[in-house]
Design a protein around this motif. Structure first.
Motif, PDB file in Angstrom:
ATOM      1  N   ASP A 246      12.965  -5.519  -9.113  1.00  0.00           N
ATOM      2  CA  ASP A 246      13.181  -6.962  -9.130  1.00  0.00           C
ATOM      3  C   ASP A 246      12.309  -7.657  -8.087  1.00  0.00           C
ATOM      4  N   THR A 247      11.005  -7.404  -8.159  1.00  0.00           N
ATOM      5  CA  THR A 247      10.044  -8.016  -7.237  1.00  0.00           C
ATOM      6  C   THR A 247       8.994  -8.780  -8.035  1.00  0.00           C
ATOM      7  N   ALA A 248       8.133  -9.506  -7.331  1.00  0.00           N
ATOM      8  CA  ALA A 248       7.060 -10.267  -7.977  1.00  0.00           C
ATOM      9  C   ALA A 248       6.091  -9.308  -8.657  1.00  0.00           C
ATOM     10  N   SER A 249       5.852  -9.511  -9.944  1.00  0.00           N
ATOM     11  CA  SER A 249       5.036  -8.560 -10.712  1.00  0.00           C
ATOM     12  C   SER A 249       3.575  -8.568 -10.268  1.00  0.00           C
ATOM     13  N   GLY A 250       2.981  -9.763 -10.109  1.00  0.00           N
ATOM     14  CA  GLY A 250       1.585  -9.828  -9.698  1.00  0.00           C
ATOM     15  C   GLY A 250       1.371  -9.204  -8.328  1.00  0.00           C
ATOM     16  N   GLY A 251       2.245  -9.535  -7.397  1.00  0.00           N
ATOM     17  CA  GLY A 251       2.124  -8.959  -6.056  1.00  0.00           C
ATOM     18  C   GLY A 251       2.301  -7.454  -6.057  1.00  0.00           C
ATOM     19  N   MET A 252       3.203  -6.943  -6.880  1.00  0.00           N
ATOM     20  CA  MET A 252       3.435  -5.501  -6.935  1.00  0.00           C
ATOM     21  C   MET A 252       2.221  -4.768  -7.507  1.00  0.00           C
ATOM     22  N   ILE A 253       1.582  -5.364  -8.515  1.00  0.00           N
ATOM     23  CA  ILE A 253       0.386  -4.747  -9.100  1.00  0.00           C
ATOM     24  C   ILE A 253      -0.709  -4.609  -8.046  1.00  0.00           C
ATOM     25  N   VAL A 254      -0.952  -5.678  -7.300  1.00  0.00           N
ATOM     26  CA  VAL A 254      -1.994  -5.634  -6.266  1.00  0.00           C
ATOM     27  C   VAL A 254      -1.587  -4.694  -5.135  1.00  0.00           C
ATOM     28  N   LEU A 255      -0.301  -4.647  -4.822  1.00  0.00           N
ATOM     29  CA  LEU A 255       0.172  -3.738  -3.770  1.00  0.00           C
ATOM     30  C   LEU A 255      -0.080  -2.282  -4.145  1.00  0.00           C
ATOM     31  N   VAL A 256       0.148  -1.942  -5.410  1.00  0.00           N
ATOM     32  CA  VAL A 256      -0.119  -0.579  -5.865  1.00  0.00           C
ATOM     33  C   VAL A 256      -1.622  -0.289  -5.803  1.00  0.00           C
ATOM     34  N   GLN A 257      -2.440  -1.248  -6.204  1.00  0.00           N
ATOM     35  CA  GLN A 257      -3.890  -1.058  -6.112  1.00  0.00           C
ATOM     36  C   GLN A 257      -4.315  -0.836  -4.656  1.00  0.00           C
ATOM     37  N   GLY A 258      -3.737  -1.620  -3.749  1.00  0.00           N
ATOM     38  CA  GLY A 258      -4.064  -1.450  -2.336  1.00  0.00           C
ATOM     39  C   GLY A 258      -3.629  -0.100  -1.809  1.00  0.00           C
ATOM     40  N   ALA A 259      -2.472   0.392  -2.261  1.00  0.00           N
ATOM     41  CA  ALA A 259      -1.987   1.699  -1.825  1.00  0.00           C
ATOM     42  C   ALA A 259      -2.904   2.818  -2.325  1.00  0.00           C
ATOM     43  N   VAL A 260      -3.360   2.701  -3.570  1.00  0.00           N
ATOM     44  CA  VAL A 260      -4.277   3.704  -4.108  1.00  0.00           C
ATOM     45  C   VAL A 260      -5.599   3.687  -3.343  1.00  0.00           C
ATOM     46  N   PHE A 261      -6.099   2.483  -3.031  1.00  0.00           N
ATOM     47  CA  PHE A 261      -7.331   2.396  -2.240  1.00  0.00           C
ATOM     48  C   PHE A 261      -7.145   3.078  -0.884  1.00  0.00           C
ATOM     49  N   ALA A 262      -5.997   2.850  -0.237  1.00  0.00           N
ATOM     50  CA  ALA A 262      -5.744   3.467   1.071  1.00  0.00           C
ATOM     51  C   ALA A 262      -5.759   4.991   0.973  1.00  0.00           C
ATOM     52  N   LEU A 263      -5.151   5.526  -0.085  1.00  0.00           N
ATOM     53  CA  LEU A 263      -5.146   6.982  -0.271  1.00  0.00           C
ATOM     54  C   LEU A 263      -6.558   7.516  -0.488  1.00  0.00           C
ATOM     55  N   VAL A 264      -7.330   6.805  -1.317  1.00  0.00           N
ATOM     56  CA  VAL A 264      -8.707   7.237  -1.564  1.00  0.00           C
ATOM     57  C   VAL A 264      -9.543   7.110  -0.297  1.00  0.00           C
ATOM     58  N   TYR A 265      -9.351   6.017   0.426  1.00  0.00           N
ATOM     59  CA  TYR A 265     -10.083   5.803   1.679  1.00  0.00           C
ATOM     60  C   TYR A 265      -9.835   6.939   2.669  1.00  0.00           C
ATOM     61  N   LEU A 266      -8.614   7.450   2.659  1.00  0.00           N
ATOM     62  CA  LEU A 266      -8.269   8.519   3.595  1.00  0.00           C
ATOM     63  C   LEU A 266      -8.645   9.907   3.085  1.00  0.00           C
ATOM     64  N   PHE A 267      -8.443  10.156   1.761  1.00  0.00           N
ATOM     65  CA  PHE A 267      -8.499  11.531   1.280  1.00  0.00           C
ATOM     66  C   PHE A 267      -9.585  11.824   0.249  1.00  0.00           C
ATOM     67  N   ALA A 268     -10.439  10.870  -0.099  1.00  0.00           N
ATOM     68  CA  ALA A 268     -11.536  11.158  -1.037  1.00  0.00           C
ATOM     69  C   ALA A 268     -12.381  12.300  -0.478  1.00  0.00           C
ATOM     70  N   PRO A 269     -12.751  13.291  -1.305  1.00  0.00           N
ATOM     71  CA  PRO A 269     -13.438  14.480  -0.791  1.00  0.00           C
ATOM     72  C   PRO A 269     -14.736  14.196  -0.044  1.00  0.00           C
ATOM     73  N   ALA A 270     -15.575  13.302  -0.591  1.00  0.00           N
ATOM     74  CA  ALA A 270     -16.873  13.059   0.022  1.00  0.00           C
ATOM     75  C   ALA A 270     -16.879  11.883   0.985  1.00  0.00           C
ATOM     76  N   GLN A 271     -16.122  10.830   0.681  1.00  0.00           N
ATOM     77  CA  GLN A 271     -16.186   9.607   1.461  1.00  0.00           C
ATOM     78  C   GLN A 271     -14.913   9.283   2.228  1.00  0.00           C
ATOM     79  N   GLY A 272     -13.847  10.026   2.009  1.00  0.00           N
ATOM     80  CA  GLY A 272     -12.577   9.736   2.669  1.00  0.00           C
ATOM     81  C   GLY A 272     -12.628  10.027   4.156  1.00  0.00           C
ATOM     82  N   LEU A 273     -11.912   9.213   4.927  1.00  0.00           N
ATOM     83  CA  LEU A 273     -11.921   9.354   6.375  1.00  0.00           C
ATOM     84  C   LEU A 273     -11.442  10.735   6.800  1.00  0.00           C
TER      85      LEU A 273
END
Length: 302
Positions: A246-273
């Motif tokens: 029961d949350t804002a749909s648009g905000g939740m979609i972008v929040l999930v995208q941001g969370a996925v980016f954070a995971l990739v930013y940290l754990f991507a094999p070649a470019q992740g931190l």
């Protein structure tokens, strides 16, 4: 409740089916375009165009015409004004973008404040994904198909322009025309995403998928597949999460995208931190004679 019930139950409501079609369409089109925006460095331009359409939407309401028409006109107007200020004065592009988009966005806010309306025009700012009608879904599908078709049809020319505009000119292409076409498609895509997440969050859908894909591959062709796949998946997950939490749909979609980016930013094999260190450590354990230096991740254009 099993997984199948969790998936099927929301689709029993018409507004959720409309929202899902809108979210998937907007996510796919925005993600494909975001690949070029990230490579060219037009993140701020995406922000400008997405905000500048607000007065067009309000004026469209005042004159009883479809929101998309007003938004599209002001999207093109914003692009034209930014180019005019940049080309006819000593003002640099980033300053021109800031001047135009903030002024037009402020105009939209003023128009909202003085326009009597039975419709909550604030939904244009924050999104109203669950309130999308069937007619609006059809409009979004048509505009999204047009934008996606144009991007895929001229993808080679746009890609060459993004990597080397000078070479594009040398082989007979018109870099100025290609840039204008991309900006026009940016305006069109902003209109597609407007109903899904609103003016403020459109820029996130236009930037995050391409940036995420850029950390996962050094090949542009793969970016064009990875970015929309991630974006569509995040939109579906975000929409379902908004339904059950029961949350804002648009905000939740972008929040999930941001969370996925954070995971990739940290754990991507070649470019992740952290992923680079983990990958290099695992590789050294498998091939100790290869030395201790971590391999450099390949970059697009590198």
């Amino acid at each position: 409740m099993n997984l199948l019930d969790i998936i099927i139950e929301p689709l029993g409501y018409g507004f959720m089916a409309n929202a899902l079609a809108t979210a998937v369409t907007a996510a796919a089109v925005c993600a494909v375009l975001s690949c070029w925006l990230v490579l060219i460095g037009w993140s701020l331009m995406g922000d400008a165009v997405s905000h500048a359409v607000l007065p067009g939407v309000v004026l469209a309401y005042m004159f009883s015409v479809p929101f998309a028409i007003g938004a599209l006109l002001f999207g093109f107007l914003a692009v034209g004004l930014i180019g005019a200020v940049r080309d006819t004065s000593r003002i640099k592009e980033d300053a021109a973008i800031g001047i135009v988009f903030s002024t037009l966005f402020a105009l939209g806010l003023v128009l909202i404040s003085v326009t009597p309306s039975e419709t909550d025009l604030g939904h244009i700012i924050f999104g109203n994904l669950l309130g999308v009608s069937k007619a609006e879904v059809l409009q979004i599908l048509i505009l999204g198909a047009l934008a996606l078709a144009a991007l895929l049809l001229w993808r080679r020319d746009f890609t060459l322009y993004a990597f080397d505009a000078t070479h594009a000119h040398a082989i007979g292409l018109n870099p100025r025309l290609l840039g204008a076409a991309l900006l026009g498609l940016l305006a069109l895509t902003s209109v597609v995403a407007l109903q899904a997440v609103g003016v403020i969050l459109v820029v996130a859908m236009l930037i995050i998928p391409g940036a995420t894909a850029h950390l996962l591959t050094d090949r542009f062709g793969r970016m064009l597949l990875i970015a929309p796949a991630i974006s569509v998946a995040c939109s579906v997950i975000g929409l379902y999460a908004s339904y059950y939490l029961d949350t804002a749909s648009g905000g939740m979609i972008v929040l999930v995208q941001g969370a996925v980016f954070a995971l990739v930013y940290l754990f991507a094999p070649a470019q992740g931190l952290l992923g680079r260190r983990i990958f290099a450590s695992a590789r050294r354990r498998r091939t100790p004679e290869a030395g201790t230096r971590a391999p450099e991740g390949a970059r697009i254009g590198g």
